[in-house]
Design a protein around this motif. Structure first.
Motif, short mmCIF file in Angstrom:
data_model
loop_
_atom_site.label_atom_id
_atom_site.label_comp_id
_atom_site.label_asym_id
_atom_site.label_seq_id
_atom_site.Cartn_x
_atom_site.Cartn_y
_atom_site.Cartn_z
N CYS A 1 -22.89 5.47 2.99
CA CYS A 1 -23.24 4.35 3.87
C CYS A 1 -23.62 4.85 5.26
N ASP A 2 -24.35 4.00 5.97
CA ASP A 2 -24.68 4.29 7.37
C ASP A 2 -23.55 3.87 8.30
N ARG A 3 -22.83 2.81 7.88
CA ARG A 3 -21.70 2.30 8.66
C ARG A 3 -20.55 1.99 7.70
N PHE A 4 -19.34 2.31 8.16
CA PHE A 4 -18.15 2.04 7.37
C PHE A 4 -17.17 1.21 8.19
N PHE A 5 -16.61 0.18 7.55
CA PHE A 5 -15.67 -0.73 8.20
C PHE A 5 -14.43 -0.90 7.33
N PRO B 1 -8.50 3.98 12.13
CA PRO B 1 -9.11 5.04 12.96
C PRO B 1 -10.22 4.49 13.85
N GLU B 2 -10.32 5.04 15.03
CA GLU B 2 -11.30 4.59 16.04
C GLU B 2 -12.75 4.80 15.61
N GLU B 3 -13.01 5.79 14.76
CA GLU B 3 -14.40 6.11 14.41
C GLU B 3 -15.00 5.20 13.35
N VAL B 4 -14.21 4.28 12.81
CA VAL B 4 -14.74 3.35 11.83
C VAL B 4 -14.72 1.94 12.42
N GLY B 5 -15.53 1.08 11.82
CA GLY B 5 -15.58 -0.29 12.28
C GLY B 5 -14.38 -1.10 11.81
N GLY C 1 -14.30 -16.73 6.64
CA GLY C 1 -15.24 -15.97 7.45
C GLY C 1 -14.52 -14.84 8.15
N GLY C 2 -15.17 -14.27 9.14
CA GLY C 2 -14.57 -13.16 9.84
C GLY C 2 -15.35 -12.81 11.09
N ALA C 3 -14.91 -11.74 11.74
CA ALA C 3 -15.54 -11.27 12.96
C ALA C 3 -15.46 -9.75 13.01
N ILE C 4 -16.52 -9.15 13.54
CA ILE C 4 -16.52 -7.71 13.78
C ILE C 4 -15.84 -7.49 15.12
N LEU C 5 -14.67 -6.86 15.08
CA LEU C 5 -13.95 -6.58 16.32
C LEU C 5 -14.35 -5.24 16.91
N ARG C 6 -14.78 -4.32 16.05
CA ARG C 6 -15.23 -3.01 16.52
C ARG C 6 -16.36 -2.53 15.64
N GLU C 7 -17.45 -2.16 16.26
CA GLU C 7 -18.60 -1.63 15.52
C GLU C 7 -18.26 -0.26 14.94
N SER C 8 -18.93 0.07 13.89
CA SER C 8 -18.77 1.37 13.25
C SER C 8 -19.67 2.39 13.94
N ASP D 1 -3.83 4.56 0.78
CA ASP D 1 -5.25 4.83 0.56
C ASP D 1 -5.70 6.02 1.39
N GLU D 2 -5.88 7.14 0.74
CA GLU D 2 -6.38 8.32 1.43
C GLU D 2 -7.82 8.62 1.02
N LYS D 3 -8.42 7.72 0.24
CA LYS D 3 -9.75 7.98 -0.31
C LYS D 3 -10.88 7.46 0.58
N TRP D 4 -10.58 6.70 1.62
CA TRP D 4 -11.66 6.07 2.38
C TRP D 4 -12.69 7.04 2.94
N PRO D 5 -12.35 8.28 3.34
CA PRO D 5 -13.42 9.17 3.81
C PRO D 5 -14.48 9.47 2.74
N ASP D 6 -14.12 9.31 1.47
CA ASP D 6 -15.08 9.54 0.38
C ASP D 6 -16.24 8.55 0.40
#
Length: 145
Positions: A81-85, A98-102, A110-117, A71-76
């Protein structure tokens, strides 16, 4: 997270459970999610959600490393969006994200946010267009029920 890891499931089943868990987690955080949202650039967001304040989140689910690697399309998605995870399973090797995404880890329950976007506020015209797309798609799906 045992539901997806106990038995080897086909990748579409893992993806469906992952989307369900991400959706439940977003609802628990007060967001309103919908699945499979077509975007103006021809891409399709796996999960899109609105916050109570109108912020738009996109979560791209990845069932395994092979799914992510091709998947190379995720930057598109970033311009919609305001936030991408990324939403991944518990066993997904997280150091590839990548560190810059959530980062969200989820299973079918269910789930958990481990890193904010990083927050990338949309310009007003794009926010209006994406919010209207979201509203129309949700209304259309509701009318089909």
């Amino acid at each position: 997270m045992r539901a997806m890891d106990a038995l080897p499931l086909p990748r579409p089943d893992v993806t469906a459970l992952l989307a369900r868990g991400v959706t439940r987690m977003l609802l628990d955080h007060g967001l309103t999610p919908i699945l499979e949202v077509p975007l103006a650039n021809g891409r399709r967001a796996d999960v899109m959600a609105l916050t109570p304040h109108g912020e738009i989140w996109i979560v791209e689910t990845k069932s395994c490393l092979a799914d992510y690697a091709c998947d190379e399309k995720w930057p598109d998605y970033l311009e919609y969006c305001d936030r991408f995870f990324f939403g991944v399973t518990e066993t997904f090797p997280r150091d590839h994200i990548p560190e810059e995404v959530g980062l969200i880890v989820a299973d079918g329950f269910g789930g958990a946010i481990l890193r904010e976007s990083v927050v990338r506020p949309l310009v007003a015209a794009r926010r209006k267009a994406v919010t209207l797309l979201f509203a129309r798609l949700a209304a259309q799906r509701l009318s089909l029920l």
